[in-house]
Scaffold this motif. Structure first.
Motif, mmCIF file in Angstrom:
data_model
loop_
_atom_site.group_PDB
_atom_site.id
_atom_site.type_symbol
_atom_site.label_atom_id
_atom_site.label_comp_id
_atom_site.label_asym_id
_atom_site.label_seq_id
_atom_site.Cartn_x
_atom_site.Cartn_y
_atom_site.Cartn_z
ATOM 1 N N TYR A 1 -5.568 2.475 9.300
ATOM 2 C CA TYR A 1 -5.279 2.009 7.936
ATOM 3 C C TYR A 1 -5.637 0.543 7.719
ATOM 4 N N GLY A 2 -6.261 -0.075 8.728
ATOM 5 C CA GLY A 2 -7.013 -1.302 8.458
ATOM 6 C C GLY A 2 -6.383 -2.629 8.800
ATOM 7 N N TRP A 3 -5.049 -2.731 8.808
ATOM 8 C CA TRP A 3 -4.422 -4.027 9.074
ATOM 9 C C TRP A 3 -4.692 -4.467 10.515
ATOM 10 N N HIS B 1 -10.292 -3.794 1.484
ATOM 11 C CA HIS B 1 -10.506 -2.439 1.984
ATOM 12 C C HIS B 1 -11.897 -1.923 1.612
ATOM 13 N N GLU C 1 0.819 -1.225 0.000
ATOM 14 C CA GLU C 1 0.000 0.000 0.000
ATOM 15 C C GLU C 1 0.843 1.260 0.000
#
Ligand SMILES: [Ca+2]
Length: 376
Positions: free
Chosen positions: A259-261, A278, A249
């Motif tokens: 940021y999602g991880w 995502h 990314e």
């Protein structure tokens, strides 16, 4: 949740989904073999990790095994003494180095590394004075100014330093150390980007400073293993990170964003097990660019010089698995594109630009080259 609040929350999610910039998959781009530059070999290092210019002609190069070299533009190498002991194991070791914003006056440098602990090693950020007496270079008065908390973990240390444009703060990437859940746990800095004062204290005004359960230095979280961090000429902070199987990314970094991880990724687990994309979670910040298949990005620099005239405002990113150099272009709205990618025939670990506008790269190899790129 009361119905009205639920509705409002839904509307907010819809709104953020509407305004989000579409993520572009650059993984399908192919590397070109006819770059617009000549690469001149300047010196050889054993598994170099980072490259940083001190002035117009001199740079520091770290080797992951624990050496620092002072190097001139002709490739003359001088060892720098006083490097702290590091844990050198796989991805762990001596990592980044960066001159302080006032280096010309203070002579101070910052370095990141995995320091020995009883639990196998923790990410440390240190500051030291680079001294040169009687022809010898050394790090003196070295002081560790920040640690990640000495929690056990594997590889994926992060460790990239970037100074804020104000010259009074620094940002540091902290990898998840292969403990993915920590990236969503604000009580640990693993899997985050932290904002510190130049003395290593949490910066005032950080987004979680009033959350008693959070580490106050955290600026953004939900990161996996970021090996690139840099400010754009317009003052925006960008970071890239390695995805698992797919899903590298490039992210525009904003205070407090997630940021999602590992909740979402545009890649899958190495086992092949899927991870929600995502696009399923518009509440989590999506990358501007992602790479599936991966390039394994390493090193990030914005190009502001005239020598490569068409590159002004672009970012350059090395590729480890990609054995490549990528040029990224940006739009005012936060969208980014991989404009070009060139085949470098070696794993590129870091990239820098000197004051004359030449681009320099180092290779991730036991005989890794330092190379200077000049326009054809
Ligand atoms: Ca992400």
């Amino acid at each position: 949740m009361p119905k009205m609040i639920k509705l409002l929350a839904g509307a907010a999610a819809l709104f953020s989904a509407t305004v989000a910039i579409a993520s572009e998959n650059a993984g399908k781009n192919t590397a070109k073999s006819d770059p617009p530059f000549l690469a001149r070999d300047v010196a050889i290092f054993d598994t170099p990790w980072a490259l940083a210019f001190l002035n117009g002609t001199e740079m520091l190069v770290t080797e992951k095994g624990g050496l620092v070299w002072l190097v001139d533009s002709q490739g003359h190498k001088q060892p720098v003494e006083g490097v702290p002991e590091v844990v050198h194991d796989g991805q762990l070791g001596l990592l980044d180095i960066a001159p302080a914003p006032d280096f010309a006056q203070s002579g101070l440098v910052y370095l990141s590394y995995v320091a020995p602990t009883s639990k196998g090693g923790s990410l440390a950020l240190a500051r030291a004075a680079l001294t040169r007496t009687d022809g010898k270079a050394a790090l003196e008065n070295l002081k560790v100014i920040w640690r990640d908390g000495a929690m056990p973990g594997g590889g994926q240390p992060g460790g990239v330093i970037a100074f804020a444009p104000d010259g009074r703060h620094l940002f540091l990437t902290v990898g998840d150390r292969m403990r993915p859940r920590r990236a969503q746990d604000l009580s640990t800095p693993q899997g985050s980007i932290v904002k510190l004062t130049l003395d290593g204290a949490p910066a005032k005004g950080n987004p979680f400073e009033n959350n008693v359960e959070a580490r106050p230095e955290i600026w953004s979280y939900g990161h996996r293993n970021p090996y690139g961090l840099a400010f754009a000429p317009n003052g925006a902070l960008w970071a890239h990170e390695m995805g698992p199987r797919g899903g590298d990314e490039l992210n525009l970094i904003k205070a407090g964003s997630n940021y999602g991880w590992p909740l979402v990724s545009n890649g899958d687990q190495y086992s092949g097990a899927p991870i929600p994309r995502h696009s399923t979670r518009p509440d989590l910040a999506a990358p501007s660019v992602y790479w599936t298949p991966v390039i394994a990005p390493a090193g990030l620099v914005f190009y502001t010089q005239a020598r490569f005239s068409g590159w002004r405002g672009s970012a350059l990113i090395g590729g480890l698995a990609g054995m490549s150099l990528s040029r990224i272009t940006f739009e005012d709205n936060g969208a980014a594109h991989e404009a070009e990618r060139w085949d470098m025939e070696a794993r590129i670990r870091d990239v820098a630009v000197d004051s004359s506008g030449y681009v320099w790269v180092i290779e991730d190899d036991s005989e890794g080259r330092l190379r200077r790129l000049e326009p054809k």
